[in-house]
Design a protein around this motif. Structure first.
Motif, mmCIF file in Angstrom:
data_model
loop_
_atom_site.group_PDB
_atom_site.id
_atom_site.type_symbol
_atom_site.label_atom_id
_atom_site.label_comp_id
_atom_site.label_asym_id
_atom_site.label_seq_id
_atom_site.Cartn_x
_atom_site.Cartn_y
_atom_site.Cartn_z
ATOM 1 N N HIS A 405 51.530 18.047 -0.740
ATOM 2 C CA HIS A 405 51.129 16.687 -1.101
ATOM 3 C C HIS A 405 51.342 15.725 0.072
ATOM 4 C CE1 HIS A 405 50.999 18.357 -5.100
ATOM 5 N NE2 HIS A 405 52.276 18.694 -5.017
ATOM 6 N N PHE A 406 50.274 15.075 0.494
ATOM 7 C CA PHE A 406 50.330 14.062 1.542
ATOM 8 C C PHE A 406 50.328 12.687 0.870
ATOM 9 C CE2 PHE A 406 48.608 17.795 3.513
ATOM 10 C CZ PHE A 406 49.056 17.773 4.829
ATOM 11 N N GLU A 407 51.384 11.915 1.095
ATOM 12 C CA GLU A 407 51.504 10.588 0.504
ATOM 13 C C GLU A 407 51.761 9.575 1.622
ATOM 14 O OE1 GLU A 407 54.549 10.680 -2.472
ATOM 15 O OE2 GLU A 407 53.737 12.466 -3.463
ATOM 16 N N ASN A 408 50.792 8.730 1.885
ATOM 17 C CA ASN A 408 50.899 7.740 2.954
ATOM 18 C C ASN A 408 51.253 8.410 4.279
ATOM 19 O OD1 ASN A 408 50.809 5.180 4.161
ATOM 20 N ND2 ASN A 408 52.988 4.826 3.796
ATOM 21 N N PHE A 409 50.448 9.370 4.650
ATOM 22 C CA PHE A 409 50.573 10.065 5.933
ATOM 23 C C PHE A 409 49.599 9.390 6.902
ATOM 24 C CE2 PHE A 409 51.910 14.145 7.927
ATOM 25 C CZ PHE A 409 51.185 14.057 9.101
ATOM 26 N N ARG A 414 45.907 5.485 11.287
ATOM 27 C CA ARG A 414 44.918 5.697 10.236
ATOM 28 C C ARG A 414 45.530 6.514 9.101
ATOM 29 N NH1 ARG A 414 42.998 7.590 14.868
ATOM 30 N NH2 ARG A 414 42.961 9.718 14.023
ATOM 31 N N ARG A 415 45.216 6.134 7.893
ATOM 32 C CA ARG A 415 45.715 6.877 6.737
ATOM 33 C C ARG A 415 44.929 8.187 6.594
ATOM 34 N NH1 ARG A 415 48.441 4.430 2.232
ATOM 35 N NH2 ARG A 415 48.761 5.922 0.535
ATOM 36 N N VAL A 416 45.649 9.297 6.480
ATOM 37 C CA VAL A 416 45.016 10.604 6.299
ATOM 38 C C VAL A 416 44.657 10.767 4.833
ATOM 39 C CG1 VAL A 416 45.394 13.095 6.402
ATOM 40 C CG2 VAL A 416 46.204 11.628 8.276
ATOM 41 N N SER A 417 43.378 10.924 4.533
ATOM 42 C CA SER A 417 42.931 11.009 3.143
ATOM 43 C C SER A 417 42.127 12.266 2.843
ATOM 44 C CB SER A 417 42.087 9.775 2.787
ATOM 45 O OG SER A 417 40.966 9.675 3.642
ATOM 46 N N ARG A 418 41.963 13.142 3.853
ATOM 47 C CA ARG A 418 41.204 14.376 3.653
ATOM 48 C C ARG A 418 41.586 15.337 4.782
ATOM 49 N NH1 ARG A 418 35.201 13.188 6.072
ATOM 50 N NH2 ARG A 418 35.910 12.118 7.965
ATOM 51 N N PRO A 419 41.321 16.643 4.610
ATOM 52 C CA PRO A 419 41.710 17.613 5.636
ATOM 53 C C PRO A 419 41.138 17.318 7.010
ATOM 54 C CG PRO A 419 41.147 18.742 3.599
ATOM 55 C CD PRO A 419 40.781 17.300 3.399
ATOM 56 N N GLU A 420 39.910 16.818 7.063
ATOM 57 C CA GLU A 420 39.268 16.579 8.351
ATOM 58 C C GLU A 420 39.972 15.523 9.185
ATOM 59 O OE1 GLU A 420 36.383 18.289 5.494
ATOM 60 O OE2 GLU A 420 37.836 16.642 5.418
ATOM 61 N N ASP A 421 40.774 14.680 8.535
ATOM 62 C CA ASP A 421 41.445 13.612 9.265
ATOM 63 C C ASP A 421 42.554 14.128 10.170
ATOM 64 O OD1 ASP A 421 39.825 11.776 8.028
ATOM 65 O OD2 ASP A 421 41.276 11.266 6.462
ATOM 66 N N LEU A 422 43.028 15.365 9.971
ATOM 67 C CA LEU A 422 44.148 15.854 10.780
ATOM 68 C C LEU A 422 43.694 16.471 12.120
ATOM 69 C CD1 LEU A 422 46.457 17.189 7.933
ATOM 70 C CD2 LEU A 422 46.937 15.322 9.512
ATOM 71 N N PRO A 423 42.808 17.401 12.265
ATOM 72 C CA PRO A 423 42.154 18.203 11.240
ATOM 73 C C PRO A 423 43.060 19.327 10.742
ATOM 74 C CG PRO A 423 41.424 18.905 13.401
ATOM 75 C CD PRO A 423 42.348 17.731 13.628
ATOM 76 N N ALA A 430 46.344 26.407 -2.252
ATOM 77 C CA ALA A 430 45.762 25.644 -3.373
ATOM 78 C C ALA A 430 46.580 24.401 -3.602
ATOM 79 C CB ALA A 430 45.720 26.495 -4.642
ATOM 80 N N GLY A 431 45.957 23.418 -4.216
ATOM 81 C CA GLY A 431 46.686 22.199 -4.608
ATOM 82 C C GLY A 431 47.097 21.333 -3.450
ATOM 83 N N ILE A 432 46.252 21.211 -2.427
ATOM 84 C CA ILE A 432 46.532 20.280 -1.337
ATOM 85 C C ILE A 432 45.950 18.929 -1.703
ATOM 86 C CG2 ILE A 432 46.167 19.796 1.108
ATOM 87 C CD1 ILE A 432 45.947 22.767 1.583
ATOM 88 N N THR A 433 46.808 17.915 -1.784
ATOM 89 C CA THR A 433 46.365 16.605 -2.258
ATOM 90 C C THR A 433 46.690 15.521 -1.228
ATOM 91 O OG1 THR A 433 48.448 16.104 -3.419
ATOM 92 C CG2 THR A 433 46.766 17.325 -4.651
#
Length: 435
Positions: A405-409, A414-423, A430-433
């Motif tokens: 779980h990523f919370e305010n990462f 920039r706030r990371v809101s999807r896998p591509e943002d890291l990437p 499973a269950g990556i949020t």
């Protein structure tokens, strides 16, 4: 007005040929090692610092950046004010860092007694090996140096304290023999390690093996060899690590479960539970990771591990600030990274994997469950995009990573809101949020 305590070191201690330092106008001894220099002193309030740099030194800064300490660079002089006791460092272009260890004036030194082994201030003790028994305290006073390794096995109520230095550079292991770990506490209960400086180890710097109820506070380390792990919590429970400053060429803080090599027959394998590391400053170079779980996890459970309020100054090598490498059968669960600040990283940012390596022994693979990364702030350099990646990878469909779980990462503001943002690259998970 701030009161200062200046420490007097033995004349044989190596002094820095790079830095000179004054605190509140008083010259301080700057200790030299191959990978970093450091100064230690006591203060009861804000401290005005002047560091003299080599001629033509480039821009310099004071870290952790989260302390927001402004500095003035005027030719060879760097001036700034530290807010009080704590762990800081000066980083200048193309120079090894200068660590500043500011202690409170009262170091809470133990009173003399039969159970206290004391190394007086200003002395150098060539001890080779020290073995601590139940109820004993080793007190290395500020300005004192102990050269040797420390061991405590199957003991309770053991303390190492004082503000002085433990130097592992003169142990002298046989050429064909294993390199000596600097401080090993194994099979013990009710252990306190505080306020000491560990330098120049041959291998792992502090091992907590198969212990219960351990408090590590204000520990400072400078390790230069590959395998100079900072703090290895191995098969232990109820461990609190706080306000430490670790500079290592391998993992800084690492959770493991492995047989070990105890000369007293202590098996370090066992569940690791209820470990908290907080308020620390970490510098990782060349090898390893800043905050690591693994690779050796020969137990049923690794759980309830918290890393919080930590400044990761850098991970310069091919490791990661955040890493879990489950190479054995353990179920790793309930892991929290909270309020972590990363100033520099290089190859990987997050590296969570179920895998097998040369360090592992179990035939069965394990699991990773319920990992939270909350309020994380990562500085992004111009070299990270397109190079630095994150990985979350299970072993197969039966040995997976679930519930990350990523919370305010935040990466580069920039706030990371999807896998591509890291990437982020994934497999068997499973269950990556993202929140």
């Amino acid at each position: 007005m701030t009161t200062l305590s200046t420490y007097a070191y033995p004349p044989s201690c190596p002094s820095s040929f790079v830095y000179a330092l004054a605190a509140e106008g008083q010259a301080q001894f700057v200790y030299h090692t191959a990978v970093a220099d450091f100064a230690a002193f006591g203060a009861d309030g804000p401290v005005r610092i002047e560091v003299t740099l080599p001629a033509r030194t480039g821009p310099a800064s004071v870290h952790p950046l989260s302390c927001r300490i402004p500095c003035e660079q005027d030719g060879a002089a760097l001036r700034f004010t530290l807010p009080g006791p704590g762990n800081y460092l000066v980083q200048a272009d193309e120079l090894n860092p200068l660590f500043l260890y500011v202690n409170p004036l009262d170091m809470n030194l133990p009173e003399a007694g039969d159970s206290v082994i004391r190394i007086p201030a200003g002395t150098l003790a060539e001890v080779g090996h020290v073995t601590l028994e139940s109820g004993q305290t080793l007190c290395i006073e500020p300005g004192a140096v102990l050269r040797g390794v420390i061991r405590a096995s199957n003991a309770q109520d053991v303390t190492i304290c004082g503000g002085g230095i433990i130097d592992g550079s003169c142990v002298g292991a046989p050429p064909a023999g294993p390199r000596a770990r600097l401080v090993v506490i194994e099979g013990c209960k009710n252990v306190t390690i505080r306020d000491v400086i560990l330098i120049q180890p041959e291998s792992w710097m502090l091992v907590i093996g198969a212990c219960r109820d351990v408090h590590i506070a204000n520990l400072r380390e400078i390790g230069e060899v590959i395998s100079s792990d900072g703090i290895d919590v191995v098969g232990s429970q109820n461990v609190l690590i706080e306000n430490c400053c670790l500079r290592n060429n391998d993992d800084c803080i690492v959770i493991k479960s492995t047989l070990g090599d105890s000369s007293m027959g202590v098996d370090w394998r066992g569940d690791v539970e209820n470990v908290t590391a907080r308020g620390c400053v970490l510098w990782n170079a060349k090898a390893g990771n800043a905050l690591e779980i693994g690779h050796e996890l020969q137990s049923e459970h690794i759980r309830n591990i918290r890393f919080e309020d930590i400044d990761i100054i850098c991970v310069h090598g091919h490791g990661a600030p955040f890493s879990i490498h489950n190479g054995d059968r353990a179920t790793v669960e309930n892991i929290v990274y909270d309020h972590i600040r990363v100033e520099h990283h290089y190859d990987k940012l997050i590296d969570f994997r179920i895998m097998r390596s040369r360090f592992n022994h179990d035939e069965q693979r394990g699991q990773v469950r319920n990992v939270t990364l909350r309020d994380i702030e990562v500085v992004e350099s111009i070299f990270n995009p397109g190079y630095t990646i994150s990985v979350i990878g299970g072993w197969d469909a039966q040995h997976t990573i679930e519930g990350v779980h990523f919370e305010n990462f935040r990466l580069g503001g920039r706030r990371v809101s999807r896998p591509e943002d890291l990437p982020l690259y994934t497999a068997h998970c499973a269950g990556i949020t993202f929140d």
